[in-house]
Each structure stands twice: as structure tokens, then as C-alpha cells.
Design a protein around this motif. Structure first.
Motif, PDB file in Angstrom:
ATOM      1  N   VAL A 213       0.568   5.070  -3.801  1.00  0.00           N
ATOM      2  CA  VAL A 213      -0.503   4.079  -3.626  1.00  0.00           C
ATOM      3  C   VAL A 213      -0.026   2.932  -2.747  1.00  0.00           C
ATOM      4  CG1 VAL A 213      -1.943   2.386  -4.835  1.00  0.00           C
ATOM      5  CG2 VAL A 213      -1.628   4.668  -5.793  1.00  0.00           C
ATOM      6  N   MET A 214       1.219   2.510  -2.962  1.00  0.00           N
ATOM      7  CA  MET A 214       1.789   1.420  -2.158  1.00  0.00           C
ATOM      8  C   MET A 214       1.874   1.808  -0.688  1.00  0.00           C
ATOM      9  SD  MET A 214       5.465  -0.449  -2.733  1.00  0.00           S
ATOM     10  CE  MET A 214       5.986  -1.853  -1.744  1.00  0.00           C
ATOM     11  N   ILE A 215       2.209   3.061  -0.409  1.00  0.00           N
ATOM     12  CA  ILE A 215       2.300   3.516   0.980  1.00  0.00           C
ATOM     13  C   ILE A 215       0.917   3.604   1.619  1.00  0.00           C
ATOM     14  CG2 ILE A 215       2.936   5.481   2.437  1.00  0.00           C
ATOM     15  CD1 ILE A 215       5.167   6.075   0.430  1.00  0.00           C
ATOM     16  N   LEU A 216      -0.066   4.050   0.839  1.00  0.00           N
ATOM     17  CA  LEU A 216      -1.413   4.217   1.384  1.00  0.00           C
ATOM     18  C   LEU A 216      -2.116   2.880   1.617  1.00  0.00           C
ATOM     19  CD1 LEU A 216      -2.702   7.223  -0.751  1.00  0.00           C
ATOM     20  CD2 LEU A 216      -2.094   7.251   1.673  1.00  0.00           C
ATOM     21  N   ALA A 217      -1.734   1.843   0.861  1.00  0.00           N
ATOM     22  CA  ALA A 217      -2.457   0.567   0.914  1.00  0.00           C
ATOM     23  C   ALA A 217      -2.540  -0.026   2.323  1.00  0.00           C
ATOM     24  CB  ALA A 217      -1.823  -0.431  -0.059  1.00  0.00           C
ATOM     25  N   PRO A 218      -1.433  -0.178   3.065  1.00  0.00           N
ATOM     26  CA  PRO A 218      -1.558  -0.803   4.389  1.00  0.00           C
ATOM     27  C   PRO A 218      -2.393   0.020   5.367  1.00  0.00           C
ATOM     28  CG  PRO A 218       0.667   0.050   4.054  1.00  0.00           C
ATOM     29  CD  PRO A 218      -0.024   0.119   2.736  1.00  0.00           C
ATOM     30  N   PHE A 219      -2.259   1.347   5.314  1.00  0.00           N
ATOM     31  CA  PHE A 219      -3.048   2.186   6.223  1.00  0.00           C
ATOM     32  C   PHE A 219      -4.534   2.103   5.885  1.00  0.00           C
ATOM     33  CE2 PHE A 219       1.153   4.298   6.047  1.00  0.00           C
ATOM     34  CZ  PHE A 219       1.495   4.160   7.379  1.00  0.00           C
ATOM     35  N   ALA A 221      -6.095  -0.419   4.380  1.00  0.00           N
ATOM     36  CA  ALA A 221      -6.597  -1.741   4.772  1.00  0.00           C
ATOM     37  C   ALA A 221      -6.834  -1.798   6.282  1.00  0.00           C
ATOM     38  CB  ALA A 221      -5.600  -2.822   4.343  1.00  0.00           C
ATOM     39  N   TYR A 222      -5.883  -1.288   7.044  1.00  0.00           N
ATOM     40  CA  TYR A 222      -6.017  -1.348   8.504  1.00  0.00           C
ATOM     41  C   TYR A 222      -7.212  -0.524   8.983  1.00  0.00           C
ATOM     42  CZ  TYR A 222      -4.520  -1.632  13.365  1.00  0.00           C
ATOM     43  OH  TYR A 222      -4.482  -1.889  14.709  1.00  0.00           O
ATOM     44  N   LEU A 223      -7.353   0.701   8.479  1.00  0.00           N
ATOM     45  CA  LEU A 223      -8.439   1.575   8.935  1.00  0.00           C
ATOM     46  C   LEU A 223      -9.809   1.020   8.547  1.00  0.00           C
ATOM     47  CD1 LEU A 223      -6.952   5.119   8.212  1.00  0.00           C
ATOM     48  CD2 LEU A 223      -7.504   4.147  10.448  1.00  0.00           C
ATOM     49  N   LEU A 224      -9.944   0.531   7.312  1.00  0.00           N
ATOM     50  CA  LEU A 224     -11.232  -0.015   6.882  1.00  0.00           C
ATOM     51  C   LEU A 224     -11.624  -1.226   7.724  1.00  0.00           C
ATOM     52  CD1 LEU A 224     -11.007   0.244   2.979  1.00  0.00           C
ATOM     53  CD2 LEU A 224     -12.407   1.629   4.533  1.00  0.00           C
ATOM     54  N   ALA A 230     -13.194  -5.522  12.306  1.00  0.00           N
ATOM     55  CA  ALA A 230     -12.480  -6.717  11.873  1.00  0.00           C
ATOM     56  C   ALA A 230     -11.001  -6.566  12.225  1.00  0.00           C
ATOM     57  CB  ALA A 230     -12.673  -6.940  10.375  1.00  0.00           C
ATOM     58  N   SER A 231     -10.210  -7.534  11.845  1.00  0.00           N
ATOM     59  CA  SER A 231      -8.783  -7.512  12.161  1.00  0.00           C
ATOM     60  C   SER A 231      -8.024  -6.667  11.142  1.00  0.00           C
ATOM     61  CB  SER A 231      -8.227  -8.945  12.170  1.00  0.00           C
ATOM     62  OG  SER A 231      -6.817  -8.924  12.282  1.00  0.00           O
ATOM     63  N   GLY A 232      -7.548  -5.499  11.577  1.00  0.00           N
ATOM     64  CA  GLY A 232      -6.728  -4.675  10.699  1.00  0.00           C
ATOM     65  C   GLY A 232      -5.433  -5.345  10.335  1.00  0.00           C
ATOM     66  N   VAL A 233      -4.892  -6.118  11.265  1.00  0.00           N
ATOM     67  CA  VAL A 233      -3.645  -6.842  11.012  1.00  0.00           C
ATOM     68  C   VAL A 233      -3.828  -7.812   9.854  1.00  0.00           C
ATOM     69  CG1 VAL A 233      -2.049  -8.535  11.972  1.00  0.00           C
ATOM     70  CG2 VAL A 233      -2.775  -6.589  13.360  1.00  0.00           C
ATOM     71  N   LEU A 234      -4.895  -8.615   9.908  1.00  0.00           N
ATOM     72  CA  LEU A 234      -5.119  -9.601   8.857  1.00  0.00           C
ATOM     73  C   LEU A 234      -5.409  -8.923   7.521  1.00  0.00           C
ATOM     74  CD1 LEU A 234      -5.175 -12.664   8.552  1.00  0.00           C
ATOM     75  CD2 LEU A 234      -7.651 -12.573   8.791  1.00  0.00           C
TER      76      LEU A 234
END
Length: 528
Positions: A213-219, A221-224, A230-234
Motif C-alpha cells: 500500500v505504501m508503494i502504491l500510494a505515491p503512484f 496520488a500522482y495519476l489521480l 492537477a499537480s501530481g507533484v503536490l
């Protein structure tokens, strides 16, 4: 070149570069860039070009998420105004100044603004690697600036490219709406992903599933965020900052140990690979310029590099004096930074792989079928500016730090001693009550009390700086003897395996317990 060969070459390049950097005492990114440039001389590598989506989707979310998880939220709140100014106003001013310089050198305004947007944001990974010797406050501000300013730069870049290809129009309401969507939408997605992450982590007991879950979280957030423009970085940064606050009381110990073993290695490899790929990309961009364009591009690299440093220094000093004139509160005076410290921050504005990914995102052709104006020029200049900032500023920064004579930052050590002392004192106070609730025998309670009191005495002696204190001497003797016993136990277990009295599975299980105890005693576990 097939992917497996490239992966092996990148791994070897990272290994060689990091080893040489340690032996030569040079910042690793500088050596890795050189190794990447040399790697670009290999014929099979010459045709390899780094797709922008690899950095923006595959590499960047992981790096930003880990940087967010390991930064200080308290320092961000304390220095929020400066961080916001650096990540928005400074980026806009830098992009505009570079665009003006590029236009003066012959670029049309659209490509000039695209170049300005590419080189405007500082790079979080480069700052994290090259600025570790600075005081905590400066490192936190620099890292937070780098985490947020990508969103501003990507909005400017989207406008520049859109206007050039005829898809965007430049009006104040439209630009304001784009910035609102980028920041508001990115923050909202980050909050939503963090909320889902928290609820999943509460329910998952398996460390493997929890860390998946921790690995999937940043990807995610960025894709959504990118899906709603919107800003995937933010989104990644907000999600990481929220998890950094709730994780200590939410995530189980076995989950954390597994994450701390995996994430530092992952980010280390990705960081090194990105710097190597920047060196490779510089070779690729160089081969796509003719001799006359090359001379102009080298001139542009020098001019843009000077503009970046000049604008950053001017903004750091001008904004400081403006804030002093407007805000005269006593607490504001306590946050003031010396001129020498501000000079150090000026030299710490490194550019990195994000700038390269933005430059590579410039489309090759317009809707009309014509090539995008000066795309190869933009990619080469951006690559050259990255190299110039990393090499020149990276080599100068240690000397500037020595010149600045910044006070040694002992706040982290002092707060660690405070926390350890307070936690141990309160644990000793709670010991009789907890022992009574658990039905613990008096003998066990006394044994634990003596162990905690010895640890407390060692921590207090360390805080007082008494190296010859009997408590510290006792602690060192205790630790050395425990480590010697662990080594003896490990050798015994290995001998039993070699004699075929126990299976390898048993060896691995016991060795893991011994390794955990050794790491705890030596304090070598990496936590940031």
C-alpha cells in the motif's frame, strides 16, 4: 538496446560512480554525471533516450514521497511563508528571467518560456544529497521548496507549450484557474489518498501488504491528480506529509522495519540512476545539434546558469528585507537568517532530473505537422544547465559552507536526548502499574527497572557531554560484550547449519533475530 542490458549498465554505473565519489571525496551527483556522459559514448547506449514519463511517473513519485515522509513538518510550519514565496514567486520570476534571456539569444517567446519553466524549479533529490551538511532549518526549507515548486513550473510549462501550439490563451482569470486547479486539486487528491492509505494500514496486519500500500500510494496520488489536470507533484507531497504525521501511531513496528530496509535502498538506486541518465541525455542532445547551434547552446547554458544564480540571490536578499520592513513582530526577528547563511542557500539551488523531464516533455511536432521550434536546443540547454548547477555549485557549496562558518546544528541531538530521557523516565514511573496490570513477578520487574535506570544514566551522561562518566563506560562495556556474544551465537548457528544439524530455514530465522539485536545495539539503522 534491450531493457535488461540497460538496467545492468545503469546499476554498474551507479555502483562505480558512488564508489569513486566516496574515494575522491566528491559529491556523488557530480561523479555520476561524468559516468553517465562516458556511458553515452557506448554505441548501443547512444540511441537510448529517456522518455519524460519515466521520470514524471516512474521515478519522481517515489523520490518525492520518501522526501515528504522524512522531512520535518514542524520546520515547514515555522518557515511556511518563506517556503511559499520560494516555491511560487521565485519560480515565476526565474522562469520569466530565463525566458527573457532566451529570447534575447534568439528563441521565440513560447520556447523561451518553456525553457524557463524547465530550469526554474530546484530538485528535491539533488538538494537532499548535496545539502546535508547544512543546519536543519536550511535543509528543511530547501527540501520543502523543491517539493512544491515543481507544481508552479509545470503550470508555466503547460501554458508556454499550449500557447506555442495554439491550444492555450494567456488571460489572468485563465492563469489563475490553472494555478488554483494545480494546487487545490493536487492538495485535495493528496488528502484523499492519505485517508485511504490510513484506513488500509489500520486493517492490514501483514507487513508485505502494508508496504505494498505504501508503494502504491505515491503512484496513485500522482495519476489521480494528473487525471484531473492537477499537480501530481503536490498530491504526492501532501499525501506523504500527512502520512509522516500519522504513521508513528498508526503503523506497526514490523511494517516500519521492513519499510526502512526497502525504501532507502530504492531511493538510493533511483537517485543514482537519474543522475547517470542526465549524463547520458546530455550526450544524446549534443549529437542532435549542428556546430553553429552548439556554439549558441553553450552560450545559452552559461547565460541561463548565471541568470538562475543571480535571480535566486536577488530574491533571497530582497524578500528578506521586504519581510523585515513589513513584519516587525519579535518572533519574526528570531527567525531571521544571517547574510552568510543566505549566501549558502543561494548556492544550494540545484537543478536535476525534473528539469530534464520537463524539457523532454516538449512535443516534437505541432498540430500542423511542423516541428516544435528549437526543441533540441531546449533539451540540450536544460541538460547543460543541470550539469552546470550540479558540478559548479556542487563543488563550490562545501567551500561556501566553510566560508559561512555556520554554527554547528546540535538541535537534533539535543532533542533526541530530551525525548529519550523523558520517555525512559515516564516508563520507569509507569513500571509498577504496568507490572501490576500484567501480573509480572517482582524479580522480572526489578530486572527491567535496573536495565532502564542504567540506560537513563547513560543518556543523561551523553547529554552532559561527560565522556568519562561511569554510566557511559558501563554502557560501552555492556554493548561490546553483547555484540561479542551475538557474534559467538551467530558463529555457533552457522556451524550447526554446516554440520547439518539444523536447516537453512532455521539459520535464517535465528540470524534475523540476531541481526535485529545487533542493529539495535549499534544504532546503525537508517531512519531518514
Amino acid at each position: 538496446m534491450i531493457g535488461l542490458e540497460l538496467v545492468v549498465l545503469l546499476g554498474v554505473a551507479v555502483l562505480v560512480g558512488q564508489f569513486l565519489a566516496q574515494r575522491l571525496g566528491v559529491a556523488p551527483p557530480v561523479v555520476l554525471l561524468v559516468v553517465g556522459a562516458l556511458l553515452g559514448l557506448v554505441p548501443a547506449v547512444r540511441q537510448t533516450q529517456l522518455p519524460p514519463e519515466v521520470v514524471l511517473l516512474l521515478f519522481l513519485p517515489v523520490l518525492l514521497y520518501w522526501e515528504s515522509l522524512t522531512t520535518s513538518m514542524r520546520e515547514i510550519r515555522t518557515n511556511l511563508r518563506g517556503i511559499v514565496l520560494l516555491s511560487t514567486v521565485l519560480v515565476i520570476l526565474t522562469a520569466g528571467a530565463v525566458a527573457a534571456a532566451g529570447h534575447a539569444l534568439g528563441l521565440p517567446w513560447g520556447p523561451a518560456w518553456a525553457l524557463g519553466a524547465a530550469v526554474a524549479p530546484t530538485d528535491a533529490t539533488a538538494v537532499g544529497v548535496l545539502a546535508r551538511s547544512l543546519p536543519r532549518r536550511q535543509v528543511t526549507v530547501l527540501r520543502a521548496e523543491s517539493l512544491v515548486n515543481d507544481g508552479t513550473a509545470l503550470v508555466i510549462f503547460g501554458l508556454a507549450v499550449g500557447i506555442t501550439v495554439g491550444e492555450e490563451h494567456l488571460t489572468l482569470p485563465h492563469v489563475g484557474a490553472l494555478f488554483l486547479l494545480a494546487y487545490g486539486g493536487g492538495a485535495a487528491v493528496g488528502v484523499a489518498v492519505a485517508w485511504v492509505n490510513m484506513n488500509l494500514r489500520r486493517r492490514l496486519e501483514d507487513p508485505l501488504l502494508g508496504n505494498l500500500v505504501m508503494i502504491l500510494a505515491p503512484f496513485t496520488a500522482y495519476l489521480l491528480a494528473e487525471f484531473i489536470h492537477a499537480s501530481g507533484v503536490l498530491a504526492v507531497v501532501v499525501s506523504g506529509l500527512i502520512m509522516a504525521q500519522v504513521a508513528p501511531s498508526l503503523i506497526r513496528a514490523e511494517h516500519r522495519r521492513q519499510a526502512l530496509a526497502f525504501w532507502p535502498l530504492l531511493t538510493f538506486i533511483i537517485n543514482g540512476a537519474l543522475f547517470v541518465l542526465v549524463g547520458v541525455e546530455l550526450q544524446y542532445a549534443l549529437r542532435h545539434l549542428n556546430r553553429s547551434d552548439l556554439q549558441d547552446a553553450l552560450t545559452a547554458i552559461a547565460a541561463v546558469s548565471v541568470v538562475l544564480v543571480a535571480v535566486r540571490f536577488a530574491f533571497l536578499f530582497a524578500s528578506a528585507y521586504l519581510i523585515r520592513a513589513i513584519d516587525r513582530r519579535p518572533e519574526q526577528r528570531l527567525r531571521r537568517m544571517s547574510h552568510r547563511a543566505r549566501v549558502v542557500s543561494g548556492f544550494a539551488g540545484f537543478r536535476g532530473a525534473v528539469s530534464l523531464a520537463v524539457a523532454l516533455s516538449v512535443p516534437e511536432v505541432l498540430d500542423s505537422g511542423a516541428p516544435f521550434p528549437d526543441r533540441d536546443f531546449i533539451v540540450f540547454v536544460t541538460s547543460g544547465v543541470i550539469v552546470a548547477t550540479l558540478v559548479v555549485q556542487g563543488l563550490l557549496l562545501p567551500r561556501v559552507v566553510r566560508w559561512a562558518r555556520l554554527p554547528h546544528d546540535t538541535s537534533v541531538d539535543e532533542e533526541e536526548i530530551l525525548a529519550d530521557t523523558t520517555a525512559t523516565e515516564e516508563a520507569l514511573q509507569a513500571l509498577p502499574r504496568l507490572a501490576g496490570e500484567l501480573g509480572t513477578t517482582p524479580k522480572v520487574m526489578e530486572w527491567l527497572r535496573q536495565e532502564y535506570e542504567a540506560h537513563l544514566a547513560a543518556v543523561r551522561a551523553r547529554g552532559a557531554g561527560s565522556d568519562g562518566d561511569p554510566a557511559l563506560l558501563h554502557n560501552r562495556h555492556y554493548t561490546d560484550l553483547r555484540l561479542a556474544l551475538i557474534a559467538h551465537k551467530r558463529a555457533t548457528v552457522v556451524r550447526l547449519r554446516d554440520e547439518r544439524n539444523i536447516d537453512d530455514t532455521v539459520l535464517r530465522r535465528l540470524q534475523a533475530a540476531l541481526d535485529n539485536e545487533e542493529v539495535r545495539l549499534t544504532g546503525r539503522e537508517q531512519v531518514e
